[in-house]
Design a protein around this motif. Structure first.
Motif, mmCIF file in Angstrom:
data_model
loop_
_atom_site.group_PDB
_atom_site.id
_atom_site.type_symbol
_atom_site.label_atom_id
_atom_site.label_comp_id
_atom_site.label_asym_id
_atom_site.label_seq_id
_atom_site.Cartn_x
_atom_site.Cartn_y
_atom_site.Cartn_z
ATOM 1 N N SER A 125 -8.852 -0.469 -1.869
ATOM 2 C CA SER A 125 -10.285 -0.753 -0.324
ATOM 3 C C SER A 125 -10.565 0.310 0.783
ATOM 4 O O SER A 125 -9.495 1.299 0.222
ATOM 5 N N ASP B 145 -23.067 2.807 4.474
ATOM 6 C CA ASP B 145 -22.898 1.995 3.831
ATOM 7 C C ASP B 145 -21.841 2.898 2.827
ATOM 8 O O ASP B 145 -22.136 2.333 1.361
ATOM 9 N N GLN C 279 -18.985 1.352 1.882
ATOM 10 C CA GLN C 279 -18.288 0.161 0.153
ATOM 11 C C GLN C 279 -19.669 0.096 -0.752
ATOM 12 O O GLN C 279 -18.941 -0.401 -2.097
ATOM 13 N N ARG C 280 -20.913 0.759 -0.480
ATOM 14 C CA ARG C 280 -21.566 0.314 -1.915
ATOM 15 C C ARG C 280 -20.900 0.621 -2.918
ATOM 16 O O ARG C 280 -21.651 0.150 -3.832
ATOM 17 N N GLN D 234 -19.263 -1.826 -4.537
ATOM 18 C CA GLN D 234 -19.286 -3.019 -4.484
ATOM 19 C C GLN D 234 -20.194 -3.777 -5.988
ATOM 20 O O GLN D 234 -20.909 -4.356 -6.106
ATOM 21 N N ASP D 235 -20.135 -2.025 -6.547
ATOM 22 C CA ASP D 235 -21.157 -2.117 -7.950
ATOM 23 C C ASP D 235 -19.935 -1.728 -9.100
ATOM 24 O O ASP D 235 -19.917 -1.216 -9.618
#
Length: 433
Positions: free
Chosen positions: A359, A372, A374-375, A378-379
């Protein structure tokens, strides 16, 4: 400048009063012993914002003793930032384009001769076969005269728009960088050296140490390297004292050392006197932030050593950091993914599982509107690729055993500092304190 051996070779076979045999750490380290006058010059230059394009950020801004010679952030804010550590934020104008993509590495013991490779991906290293003995991203455009890879690496941040040079047309140095005029005559390095040469106090200090030479960028780099080598030599920790047979480690640290070099397997990579094999390993470290991309690329991954070698087996591999003063140098990982030492230790026990459970709250990221961060997380394809490259097998340790390992890591602490932060610098610019 001379080189001396710091500990007796017999120390590698020392025993502890706890009855446990010492790890064979190999030959005792040798350290550069620079001339004090050059060190004092390097101290001034290290803390002086005159080396940055907009004269508002120094080497110390991102490598400050208050933060263990790092900057206290997962991913730093360079040019356009205000303040130090996690309190550093964005200025009211001249906003930076993005966070610095990698965590600021600590500077402990870089004066030991075994440190020949620098940056998280090792893109700068001693290489005798190269024309000037150092492999750098500049290739054949590198200048001669750098006494070591340590000196060369100290001078690359000044060429980075996000770190020290400034953006686009903000100042003559950033303009030169944008045009690709770096090491050429009249390029960014010469512009910086010219600034320093105009300061009377620097003229005097350089004349005292190199009377036959003009103030040059290479001389600036060599002085800063000598300061780093002198200032942050940390080899008097409880661990060192125990290895010399002077006093045993506390029981919890001794148990942690046994685990570190035994069951936990930490010593397979964190080996030697400074707990590093100087190699590159993929351990499924979570990727956060902007990633490491060229200006024309739009991805947010950081391929690590692969970007240097081009070898697919080097994907997501990063240099093994020394663990000296690791208790002082948070956050951890090439991108500072973990703000707590315990969290990064636990990551090593189950890298793939930790990656998938990660996290962003485990990092320490100052507010950066529009970032961004966390991009990459998220991939799914990127996360799977990072997991697939992992080299470490899961290891089961109890909470008590993890506590003992943390106690051992604390026994590596020696917050050495010799000259300290100067009250002022010759340029008269503000000093980060």
């Amino acid at each position: 400048m001379s080189v001396i051996r710091s500990l007796s070779a017999l120390a590698v076979f020392a025993s502890f009063a706890t009855g446990t045999a010492a790890q064979n750490l190999g030959p005792a380290p040798e350290f550069i012993e620079p001339d004090l006058a050059i060190v004092e010059l390097g101290q001034m230059l290290f803390y002086d914002p005159i080396l940055s394009g907009n004269e508002n950020i120094s080497c110390a801004t991102c490598h400050h003793p208050r933060f263990g010679t790092s900057d206290g952030m997962s991913l730093g804010i360079g040019e356009g930032g205000v303040g130090l550590g996690s309190a550093r934020g964005l200025g009211s104008d001249n906003l930076p384009e993005q966070r610095i993509p990698r965590n600021s590495p600590a500077l402990w013991n870089l004066g030991a001769t075994e440190f020949t490779t620098f940056f998280h991906d090792g893109r700068l290293e001693d290489a005798p076969e190269q024309p000037f003995g150092i492999r750098t991203p500049l290739g054949q455009h590198m200048r001669p005269g750098f006494r070591s890879a340590l000196a060369a690496q100290a001078m690359f941040p000044v060429l980075s728009p996000d770190e020290m040079a400034g953006h686009y047309s903000e100042n003559p140095i950033s303009k030169a960088v944008r045009l690709g005029l770096l090491t050429q005559q009249g390029g960014a390095w010469d512009l910086i050296a010219g600034r320093v040469a105009l300061v009377p106090e620097y003229q005097r200090m350089f004349r005292d140490v190199t009377p036959e030479k003009e103030v040059s960028f290479v001389a600036i780099a060599n002085a800063i390297a000598d300061f780093i080598a002198f200032e942050w030599r940390a080899d008097k920790s409880p661990f060192d004292r125990a290895m010399r047979g002077e006093e045993p480690l506390p029981p919890d640290a001794a148990r942690g050392m046994q685990l570190f070099y035994g069951k936990a397997g930490c010593g397979s990579c964190h080996s030697g006197w400074f707990q590093t094999d100087h190699g590159f390993h993929a351990i499924a470290m979570p990727q956060i932030g902007p990633g490491k991309a060229a200006r024309f690329e739009n991805h947010v991954r950081d391929d690590g050593r692969l970007r240097v070698t081009g070898a697919t087996e080097d994907a997501f591999a990063f240099r093994t950091p020394s663990l000296r003063n690791v208790t002082l140098t948070a956050p951890y990982g090439h991108d500072g993914a973990y703000a707590r030492l315990e969290d990064v230790v636990r990551h090593h026990l189950d890298p793939e599982g930790a990656l998938r459970r990660y996290s962003i709250e485990m990092a320490d990221l100052p507010v950066f509107p529009g970032a961004d961060d966390q991009r990459p997380l998220q991939d799914p394809a990127l996360v799977d690729a990072i997991a697939a490259a992992n080299e470490l097998q899961p290891i089961a340790l109890s909470d008590a055993e993890i506590d003992d390992i943390l106690s051992f890591l604390a026994a590596l602490e020696d917050p050495a500092e010799r000259l300290g932060v100067p009250e002022r610098v010759p340029s008269g610019l503000p000093v980060d304190k």
